[in-house]
Structure formats: structure tokens, C-alpha cells
Enzyme design. Structure first.
Site, PDB file in Angstrom:
ATOM      1  N   ASP A  37      31.444  95.385 -22.805  1.00  0.00           N
ATOM      2  CA  ASP A  37      30.564  94.946 -23.890  1.00  0.00           C
ATOM      3  C   ASP A  37      30.460  96.074 -24.911  1.00  0.00           C
ATOM      4  O   ASP A  37      30.759  97.243 -24.600  1.00  0.00           O
ATOM      5  CB  ASP A  37      29.164  94.616 -23.352  1.00  0.00           C
ATOM      6  CG  ASP A  37      28.413  93.620 -24.225  1.00  0.00           C
ATOM      7  OD1 ASP A  37      28.261  92.461 -23.810  1.00  0.00           O
ATOM      8  OD2 ASP A  37      27.997  94.007 -25.341  1.00  0.00           O
ATOM      9  N   SER A 139      33.390  76.381 -26.636  1.00  0.00           N
ATOM     10  CA  SER A 139      32.115  75.751 -26.989  1.00  0.00           C
ATOM     11  C   SER A 139      32.355  74.279 -27.278  1.00  0.00           C
ATOM     12  O   SER A 139      33.467  73.883 -27.671  1.00  0.00           O
ATOM     13  CB  SER A 139      31.525  76.416 -28.237  1.00  0.00           C
ATOM     14  OG  SER A 139      30.420  75.694 -28.738  1.00  0.00           O
ATOM     15  N   TYR A 151      32.814  79.080 -36.998  1.00  0.00           N
ATOM     16  CA  TYR A 151      32.707  79.285 -35.546  1.00  0.00           C
ATOM     17  C   TYR A 151      33.431  78.161 -34.802  1.00  0.00           C
ATOM     18  O   TYR A 151      34.175  78.412 -33.840  1.00  0.00           O
ATOM     19  CB  TYR A 151      31.231  79.327 -35.184  1.00  0.00           C
ATOM     20  CG  TYR A 151      30.903  79.358 -33.716  1.00  0.00           C
ATOM     21  CD1 TYR A 151      31.045  80.517 -32.974  1.00  0.00           C
ATOM     22  CD2 TYR A 151      30.391  78.229 -33.075  1.00  0.00           C
ATOM     23  CE1 TYR A 151      30.705  80.554 -31.624  1.00  0.00           C
ATOM     24  CE2 TYR A 151      30.054  78.253 -31.734  1.00  0.00           C
ATOM     25  CZ  TYR A 151      30.212  79.418 -31.008  1.00  0.00           C
ATOM     26  OH  TYR A 151      29.870  79.442 -29.678  1.00  0.00           O
TER      27      TYR A 151
END
Length: 261
Positions: A37, A139, A151
Site C-alpha cells: 500500500d 466493480s 472510473y
């Protein structure tokens, strides 16, 4: 279950939310995990709480140098790499689509789509050796029109990319799959109080998802239980793709039927 005994997974964006839940699930099932991360302190805390079978690394997926170094560190520490979980990404464009600049488009695609591609490219030499697999977190925005156009385009690109990698590398024993979440309760929503409560009404199952819902799906696809599954996009979305709002399911509505439960 110990489906990941002797296996090593690298999870991007693992400091919180879905990535953290995935790392914990794989470790709980016997695997070693490399948790990466940009939030260095947070990701170190996740790895420390998991224990000696976890390694934390600060990694920017928009940097090929960072990504290559992460793969090398995973193999140096644990001796192999069996699973890549592409979780890094996010909706970083805030302007309306008509005003989105070319630079904003590039930033969105570089993080969410090209970032996943970088990780796949860097992991492939290791995954071919272990006949491992990749699970990418896309998604429902990549499957249907829920807004956030830039996105959504990046997430749809992840799905197309996965199908092509699956076709190309299947003969080498490497699998590629996608999990497509609906709305998930993560810290990203903390700045929008009340939003998740409102979103419940969009979901036939009456709630938004939890990170653990996605982790369970990832663990299945990444495990030998899914050894004959590749190129798949698995929606984990509480029924939102069935068409929220199309039917009035309130007790007084025309489509309501009482059931004894």
C-alpha cells in the site's frame, strides 16, 4: 480450511478495506501474504497483526520500479509467488465527464487499469513457475451504468484485460479472474455520513457489502477449489445488477407477496 497452505499471495492496496480483508482471509487459510500500500504505517500494522507469515511493503502501482521490487521481495522472503490480488485503484476524477481533462483520464487509467497491468506483467514469471493465478478487484461500474464514467471505463478495461490474459496464459496453467463488488463498507465512505444507509435501498438483499464478502469470493477464486475457472467475472453485489427500483417490493406494492419464514 487451509486452502493456502504453502502458498504465497501479494495483495495491493492492503492497508484497509477490501485489501486488508483479503490479506487476513488468505492468511487465516494458511497462506503467507505480502501486503502492499502507499499508506506505509497502516500496511505495516496490518502485517504485524497477521504475524510472521506477512510482509508489508510500500508500493505505488503507478511505478514499475516499485512493482518489480515488490515481486522480488515477495519471492526473496517466502520463496515463491502463487497469487496476485490486484486491489489498488479508486475513483480519482471529481469533475463532470464533459469537463474531464486528458490528464485526469490518464491519471484514472494509470492507477486503476495500467496499474493492474503492471502488477500482472511483473508477477507473470513467478506465476508461470507455480501455475498460480490473478484475481483483480473490478466493480459493478465496469458491468453497468452507475456513473463515474472514467472510473467505470477503467474497471471495464480490467475485465477485458483479464479475459485476454486468461486466454493467452491458460495453456501455461495460469488463471485470471475478476471479482466485481457492489457498494462495500470501507473507510472511503467515512467522509460521506449517511450515504451507505441510503444505498441499502438499492440492494435486493437489503444491505451494502462488507469487505469480508469480497474476501470470501477472492479466496475461492484464488484457491484450488476454482482450478477450472478462468476468465470469469464474479459479481458480488447483493443483487444490484438485477435492476434496483424496477419493482415496488414494499408491503403495499403490486409485486409483494407474503411468505411465512
Amino acid at each position: 480450511m487451509e486452502r493456502f497452505d504453502g502458498k504465497v499471495a501479494l495483495v495491493t492496496a492492503g492497508a484497509q478495506g477490501i485489501g486488508e480483508a483479503v490479506a487476513r482471509r488468505i492468511a487465516a487459510e494458511g497462506g503467507s501474504v505480502v501486503v502492499t500500500d502507499l499508506q506505509e504505517e497502516k500496511v505495516r500494522g496490518v502485517a504485524e497483526s497477521i504475524g510472521e507469515r506477512a510482509l508489508a511493503l510500500r508500493v505505488d502501482v503507478t511505478s514499475r520500479e516499485d512493482v518489480d521490487a515488490a515481486m522480488a521481495a515477495a519471492v526473496e522472503r517466502f520463496g515463491r509467488l502463487d497469487v496476485l490480488v490486484n486491489n489498488a485503484g479508486g475513483c480519482i476524477v471529481s469533475s463532470v465527464p464533459e469537463d474531464t481533462t486528458a490528464e485526469e483520464w490518464h491519471q484514472q487509467l494509470d492507477l486503476t487499469l495500467v496499474g493492474a497491468a503492471r502488477c500482472i506483467q511483473a508477477s507473470l514469471p513467478h506465476l508461470v513457475k507455480t501455475q498460480g493465478n490473478v484475481v483483480t478487484i473490478s466493480s459493478v461500474n465496469g458491468l453497468a451504468a452507475f456513473g463515474n464514467i472514467e472510473y467505470a471505463a477503467a474497471k471495464a478495461g480490467q475485465i477485458a484485460m483479464t479475459q485476454n490474459f486468461a486466454a493467452r496464459y491458460g495453456t501455461l496453467g495460469v488463471r485470471f479472474n475478476v471479482v466485481a463488488p457492489g457498494t462495500i463498507r470501507t473507510p472511503n465512505w467515512d467522509s460521506q455520513p449517511g450515504t451507505l444507509e441510503k444505498f441499502k435501498s438499492f440492494y435486493p438483499l437489503g444491505r451494502v457489502g462488507e469487505p469480508e464478502d469480497i474476501a470470501a469470493a477472492v479466496a475461492f477464486l484464488a484457491s484450488s477449489d476454482a482450478s477450472w475457472i478462468t476468465g470469469l467475472t464474479l459479481p458480488v453485489e447483493g443483487g444490484v445488477l438485477t435492476g434496483p427500483g424496477l419493482f415496488d417490493l414494499t408491503p403495499s406494492g403490486p409485486f409483494y407477496k407474503e411468505y411465512d419464514v
